[in-house]
Design an enzyme around this catalytic site. Structure first.
Site, PDB file in Angstrom:
ATOM      1  CD  GLU A 198      89.713   7.111  35.658  1.00 28.22           C
ATOM      2  OE1 GLU A 198      89.774   8.201  36.096  1.00 28.22           O
ATOM      3  OE2 GLU A 198      90.721   6.147  35.780  1.00 28.22           O
TER       4      GLU A 198
ATOM      5  CB  CYS B 235      91.620  10.570  37.746  1.00 27.96           C
ATOM      6  SG  CYS B 235      92.475  10.273  35.832  1.00 27.96           S
TER       7      CYS B 235
END
Length: 460
Positions: free
Chosen positions: A230, A264
């Site tokens: 990620e 994020c």
């Protein structure tokens, strides 16, 4: 020569902690001990592993009075928010609750002639490289299901949150996880890449920058080691003409500014239907002016410093470049006297922005958001997709069918309606484009941390 990792606190620029990185021989030994211990751990009954891991979460939560101010000192999150424990509990409990069903054998046939089934076995040794922005939440996404599935776990935490890995180790050891089964290690980049290249791990999970993800892939090249990556986001919000304006402002601005924008799946760009644009911008400015930038150890602080002065410098640079190219900054930095030109950075709203500006296309990871008007859904979709990242997208509307239709045209891992900056543990956490690849949480998270073994047993 020994490498020392230093944690510079964004609160006052002091060295808050420092640890010596493991030399390569010691690092190899740690992984070897993890591998030797893994089979005995995986042989324990699943319900015992689940109970032990959840006892570790209990022990971690009991440390909250010490951990919350530690987080403020390490990466700047205000103590008023109480750490990350609600999300940690939600994610761990969900993964524990589905473990028996997801990890059970899938029986294809059970007859007098044949037993045919699919079994799931642990990968072996899982390497977790965790980031600093949510040091507990992001770690448990993989650590908890990996341990429950029977893997040994080696955790390398970011240098900015060195103490988070130590806290996780303390909690799991107190709960009864063997010390070789879960290990928190301090490694420099060279040793990290060497271990991956030597095929020391069976799966590597990394959350961090695109550059870091490329380094992981290069190190793993030819080893056939599985990776989950990620790597970043530039998550958009879209406010349709039928949206609840006040709810959209409150949700999207919180999504843009919470944790000083260091999320994020935080909102980094907003597209508003032209009929609501002026009102949205006015309310967004008022929302930002209600924030208090300051020392994160003070309970009335809503925004602390960014985790490091160099991160703040990137955001300041994006803002300056955008303004030089014609954007307007709506927040006077003087309204936030705590902005010191270093880690303490005033929140900012930019209008008259275009996609020629880096602030609308490249990850900012800070308290700045650009807002653009759009004519219709088609224009919003085109702009939301005009980016190298694809983690989440947030649509604000009264029409769920329209949100589903728009979501089907977006290049993203998750579509959210009337909320943002949220991770649902029952849904797969994934992304596309430069955001990376892989699957965390949900049943698919267990699939990534296990491998399939097929059984075809002929009885007669």
């Amino acid at each position: 020569m020994m490498t020392t990792i230093r944690l510079i606190s964004p609160v006052d620029g002091s060295v808050y902690a420092e640890r010596d990185a493991l030399p390569i021989a010691a690092a190899r030994d740690a992984v070897a001990r993890a591998r030797a211990a893994q089979s005995a751990w995986s042989a324990r009954p699943l319900e015992e592993r689940v109970a032990t891991v959840m006892a570790g979460i209990d022990a971690l939560e009991a440390m909250a009075p010490e951990i919350v101010p530690e987080l403020a000192w390490q990466m700047g999150r205000p103590v008023r928010y109480g750490g990350e424990f609600g999300g940690v509990r939600e994610r761990a409990a969900y993964m524990a609750g589905i473990a028996a069903d997801v990890l059970a054998d899938e029986v294809i046939e059970e007859s007098a002639q044949f037993t045919r089934l699919l079994a799931r076995e642990p990968q072996g040794v899982v390497f977790v490289i965790a980031p600093w922005n949510y040091p507990f939440l992001t770690a448990v996404n993989t650590v908890v299901p990996a341990l429950i599935a029977g893997n040994a776990v080696v955790l390398k935490h970011a240098s900015q949150t060195l103490l988070a890995g130590e806290r996780l180790a303390q909690a799991f050891y107190k709960a009864g996880v063997p010390e070789d089964v879960f290990q928190n290690v301090v490694l420099d980049h060279t040793t990290t890449e060497t271990l991956i290249a030597e095929r020391c791990f069976d799966f590597v999970n990394f959350t961090g920058s695109v550059g870091g993800g490329r380094a992981i892939e290069r190190a793993a090249a030819g080893t056939f080691t599985g990776t989950g990556l990620e790597l970043g986001g530039k998550d958009p919000g879209y406010v349709r003409s039928d949206a609840d304006l006040d709810a959209a402002v409150d949700g999207l601005m919180d999504g843009a500014m919470f944790n000083s924008g260091q999320c994020c799946c935080g909102i980094e760009r907003i597209y508003v239907h032209e009929s609501l644009y002026d009102a949205f911008v006015d309310k967004a400015v008022a929302w930002v002016r209600g924030q208090r930038l300051g020392n994160p150890l003070e309970h009335d602080t809503t925004m602390g410093p960014m985790a490091h002065a160099r991160f703040a410098a990137i955001v300041r640079g994006q803002i300056a470049d955008a303004v030089a190219a014609g954007a307007r900054a709506l927040i006077d930095v003087a309204e936030f006297p705590a902005d010191d030109g270093g880690a303490y950075l005033a929140p900012q709203i930019l209008v008259d922005v275009t996609h020629d500006m880096a602030v609308m296309r490249e990850e900012s990871f800070g308290p700045v958001v650009g807002i653009m008007p759009v004519r219709d859904d088609a224009e919003a979709i085109a702009l939301m997709n005009d980016c190298d990242y694809g983690l989440t997208a947030s649509i604000w509307t009264a029409d769920a069918q329209a949100a589903r239709h728009i979501g089907g045209q977006l290049q993203t891992g998750t579509v959210l309606m009337n909320r943002c900056d949220y991770l649902d543990p029952a849904l797969c956490w994934t992304g596309c484009k430069d955001t990376g690849r892989g699957a965390a949480l949900s049943s698919l998270g267990y699939h990534a941390l296990t491998r399939v073994k097929s059984y075809h047993l002929k009885k007669a």
